[in-house]
Design an enzyme around this catalytic site. Structure first.
Site, mmCIF file in Angstrom:
data_model
loop_
_atom_site.group_PDB
_atom_site.id
_atom_site.type_symbol
_atom_site.label_atom_id
_atom_site.label_comp_id
_atom_site.label_asym_id
_atom_site.label_seq_id
_atom_site.Cartn_x
_atom_site.Cartn_y
_atom_site.Cartn_z
ATOM 1 C CG HIS A 1 -1.875 1.115 1.275
ATOM 2 N ND1 HIS A 1 -2.012 1.942 2.368
ATOM 3 C CD2 HIS A 1 -2.762 1.562 0.360
ATOM 4 C CE1 HIS A 1 -2.940 2.841 2.134
ATOM 5 N NE2 HIS A 1 -3.412 2.632 0.919
ATOM 6 C CD GLU B 1 -2.911 1.703 -3.214
ATOM 7 O OE1 GLU B 1 -3.922 2.405 -3.368
ATOM 8 O OE2 GLU B 1 -1.942 2.046 -2.505
ATOM 9 C CG ASP C 1 -3.061 6.627 -3.896
ATOM 10 O OD1 ASP C 1 -4.181 6.117 -3.819
ATOM 11 O OD2 ASP C 1 -2.151 6.424 -3.061
ATOM 12 C CG HIS D 1 -3.444 9.113 -0.538
ATOM 13 N ND1 HIS D 1 -3.931 9.879 0.496
ATOM 14 C CD2 HIS D 1 -4.319 8.087 -0.705
ATOM 15 C CE1 HIS D 1 -5.057 9.355 0.940
ATOM 16 N NE2 HIS D 1 -5.315 8.259 0.231
ATOM 17 C CD GLU E 1 -7.501 4.904 -4.357
ATOM 18 O OE1 GLU E 1 -8.323 5.746 -3.917
ATOM 19 O OE2 GLU E 1 -6.787 4.201 -3.624
#
Length: 254
Positions: free
Chosen positions: A10, A37, A39, A52, A112
């Site tokens: 993450h 993962e 953003d 993020h 994301e």
């Protein structure tokens, strides 16, 4: 990687390294992650960067949003020192930098889209184009909380897997995932039950929960038979899985 348990780090190994930076991603792989993962957002000059938060305050101490600055301006800011002085000088990465680092490697990338408050800014189209340019379709899964973005991904010819990402309680989330032709569902860990996993499996959906932060939570997700996890502690997940000849599965994987 289709049948492999996915350990998505993450924002990288974000417990020990500044989140969403190349050092965090590099060390995530060393920690045993087989996926990262991250953003993405658009800068003022429409460059895709990895970040993020909605504002820059927490990470850089600067005012404003990513979209208020050009990439050149963002490159002058320090995105590492907030974590520890040893990370001073770490810069914000572009998505293209990440692709160049991991292209052709057996590493999955979950992107994301951070566009819940910035709809219709072209982020979906640009991400799909960049994926296509670097032939990363099979290495990438795209997720978003924004249903409108799911539609735009399809309209822009997205050839990568798409994940239905949601928070809070949602009745029969697999129905929404199927409506938007998703391959994955990314629920918060609190929503993971045997019933949810069974229903998603019957619909051909793979389940990868997020907010899997502790050893106990990681072990529980493995034991229940999720298809992977999104965790800031990939090393813990790797240790639990490493050397295990066969994990008990409570449902058939699609």
């Amino acid at each position: 990687m289709n049948n492999m348990f996915l350990i998505y780090a993450h924002r990288g190994s974000s417990i020990r390294f500044p989140e969403n930076t190349l050092p965090a991603f590099t060390h995530a792989i060393k920690d045993g992650a087989n996926g990262i993962e991250l953003d993405v957002q658009l800068t003022r000059d429409e460059q895709i960067v990895v970040f993020h938060d909605w504002t820059l305050q927490r990470i850089t101490g600067r005012r404003g949003k990513i979209s208020d600055y050009t990439l050149k301006q963002l490159r002058t800011m320090d995105f590492g020192i907030w974590k520890h002085a040893t990370f001073a000088g770490v810069r914000i990465p572009t998505l293209e930098q990440v692709f160049k680092q991991f292209t052709g490697k057996n590493i999955m990338i979950n992107i994301e889209l951070k566009n819940f408050f910035a709809m219709r800014n072209g982020l979906e189209k640009k991400v799909v184009e960049l994926i296509r340019l670097h032939n990363m379709e099979k290495q990438v899964t795209i997720s978003t909380f924004n249903p409108f973005s799911l539609e735009l991904l399809h309209k822009n010819g997205c050839a990568s897997d798409i994940a239905f990402l949601y928070f809070g309680r949602l009745k029969e989330p697999w129905k929404y995932a199927k409506e938007y032709a998703c391959t994955y569902i990314h629920p918060p860990i609190q929503e993971i039950t045997e019933e949810l996993l069974l229903s998603c499996g019957e619909q051909g959906l793979k389940v990868v929960p997020y907010q899997v932060n502790t050893l106990a939570e990681i072990k529980k997700m493995i034991d229940l038979g999720t298809d992977g996890i999104i965790t800031p502690r990939p090393a813990l997940a790797y240790r639990l899985l490493h050397g295990t000849p066969e994990r008990k599965q409570k449902r058939k994987r699609p």
